[in-house]
Design an enzyme around this catalytic site. Structure first.
Site, PDB file in Angstrom:
ATOM      1  N   CYS A 158      45.072  35.485  -1.382  1.00 35.53           N
ATOM      2  CA  CYS A 158      44.162  36.559  -0.970  1.00 35.53           C
ATOM      3  C   CYS A 158      43.061  36.868  -1.971  1.00 35.53           C
ATOM      4  CB  CYS A 158      44.963  37.824  -0.678  1.00 35.53           C
ATOM      5  SG  CYS A 158      46.376  37.526   0.393  1.00 35.53           S
ATOM      6  N   HIS A 283      42.536  46.986  -1.583  1.00 37.11           N
ATOM      7  CA  HIS A 283      43.149  45.797  -0.974  1.00 37.11           C
ATOM      8  C   HIS A 283      43.888  46.237   0.283  1.00 37.11           C
ATOM      9  CE1 HIS A 283      44.567  41.750  -0.749  1.00 37.11           C
ATOM     10  NE2 HIS A 283      45.841  42.100  -0.873  1.00 37.11           N
ATOM     11  N   HIS A 317      43.828  41.364   7.802  1.00 30.62           N
ATOM     12  CA  HIS A 317      43.781  40.741   6.474  1.00 30.62           C
ATOM     13  C   HIS A 317      43.281  39.311   6.639  1.00 30.62           C
ATOM     14  CE1 HIS A 317      44.459  39.535   2.512  1.00 30.62           C
ATOM     15  NE2 HIS A 317      45.670  40.008   2.294  1.00 30.62           N
TER      16      HIS A 317
END
Length: 397
Positions: A158, A283, A317
């Site tokens: 990520c 995040h 995401h």
């Protein structure tokens, strides 16, 4: 050291295609791009962030580079293509690096062939492992634009597309290149959805960051492409903080040491005080452990009065593309032609989790404070790989 600017942005996400559409839907808090879909998980539908854009057809001459992932990134690149060609003329084809992050690469295109092989049959004739090689994306871009400098693919889950930015900055400062195409792309695939599902990490609904009712992530897809140079542009990279706490392969450090180090590293790198940061793009994956860790980290560095939001309730995401796309959201937020200081709202159910530190979550219509004009974006990955990027309008630091 030389300054670094995000001169141009091309972007494709579940919020839309291109700066104007993405900016409008981002600030409106749209969740229209998150859909309930079948076919990703066995025997159940799942919410995913979907890109609906028409993607370029690469054709057989680009095999094995012809993947949805490369086409998605090319769709972002096409938005800044005139600037890329101008940079090629200005600097030379050998002085522009291509540094791109991805995690899924072209895996979605390989899944039918892999399923065929697993049933005891042979791979189909057109199967080529190179299509799912993470390095495919950077070599494709270099070949497509005739660039002969360094091309590097970064795959750190990520954080991939912001690790790409950190790499580009080091290379430019070292004189190895004069400019870089930076960003990332990731596309939806069954492998990823089932992997997160096996960890009990996929939300039963649209993800709900920082709520007491949060129960996991929503996976999305997207791409962002920047042209990065030392030439003055609308948004400046002021600081980058990187850390690797290696606490656990998938769980974050509950003491938030790595996240704190990344944010403090970006602040120290920029030579500014925490109070100059007016907004943090969290995040914010909506897993119980990640949100608890990040709330602790943010309040430790900034206190509880800095505006924050997670944009994943609008996009899902986007994995290896998440850091680049969310940095793109900051670019749009700061750019006078787009959001011009408006902050992305935090989309959730409004149910506070009293067991984690409280954050000042953005509501629609809030603006970046004049007294704190800088913005920071957090990206935290598996294995404790953490990156925070601090940006501002040119000349604000």
């Amino acid at each position: 050291m030389s300054r670094l600017f995000l001169n141009e942005l091309g972007i494709v996400t579940p919020l839309g295609t291109g700066c104007a559409e993405v900016s409008e839907n981002l600030m409106a808090g749209s969740q229209a791009g998150i859909r309930l879909k079948a076919g990703y998980l066995p025997d159940q539908d799942v919410h995913v962030g979907v890109v609906d854009a028409d993607l370029p057809e690469l054709g057989p001459e680009w095999a094995p580079d012809d993947s949805r992932n490369n086409a998605l990134f090319l769709r972002a690149l096409q938005q800044i293509e005139p600037a890329i060609l101008q940079a090629k003329e200005q600097y030379g084809a050998d002085r522009i690096a291509v540094i791109v992050g991805t995690s899924t690469s072209g895996l979605s295109d390989s899944e039918p062939a892999i399923r065929q092989k697993m049933t005891g049959d042979e791979f189909p004739p057109d199967f080529d492992y190179a299509r799912q090689d993470p390095g495919s994306i950077s070599t494709f871009v270099a070949r497509y634009y005739g660039l002969t400098g360094l091309n590097i693919a970064v795959s750190t889950a990520c954080t991939s597309s912001v690790k790409a930015l950190a790499t580009a900055r080091r290379l430019i400062r070292a004189g190895i290149c004069d400019a870089a195409i930076v960003g990332g792309a990731d596309t939806l695939c069954r492998f990823t959805l089932n992997g997160f599902h096996s960890l009990d990490s996929v939300s039963s609904n649209i993800c709900n960051p920082f709520s007491r009712n949060r129960d996991g992530i929503t996976i999305g897809e997207g791409a962002a492409a920047f042209l990065v140079t030392p030439e003055p542009g609308p948004v400046e990279v002021l600081g980058i903080g990187e850390s690797s706490d290696a606490h656990h392969i998938s769980a974050p450090d509950p003491e938030a040491a790595g996240a704190i180090a990344a944010m403090q590293g970006a602040i120290d790198d920029a030579g500014i005080a925490p109070g100059q940061v007016g907004y943090v793009n969290l995040h914010g994956t909506a897993t119980p452990l990640n949100d608890a860790m990040e709330a602790l980290a943010v309040t430790t560095v900034f206190g509880d009065q800095t505006c924050c939001s997670s944009t994943k309730g609008m996009t899902g995401h986007m994995l290896g593309a998440a850091g680049g796309c969310e940095l793109g959201f900051l670019w749009l937020m700061l750019h006078p032609d787009f959001a011009d200081g408006a902050l992305p709202p935090h989309i959730w159910d409004g149910e506070l989790d009293r067991d984690i530190p409280g954050l000042k979550l953005v509501t629609q219509g809030q603006k970046l404070p004049d007294k704190a004009p800088l913005a920071l974006s957090n990206s935290f990955a598996f294995g404790g790989n953490n990156v925070s990027v601090l940006v501002g309008r040119a000349g604000q630091a």
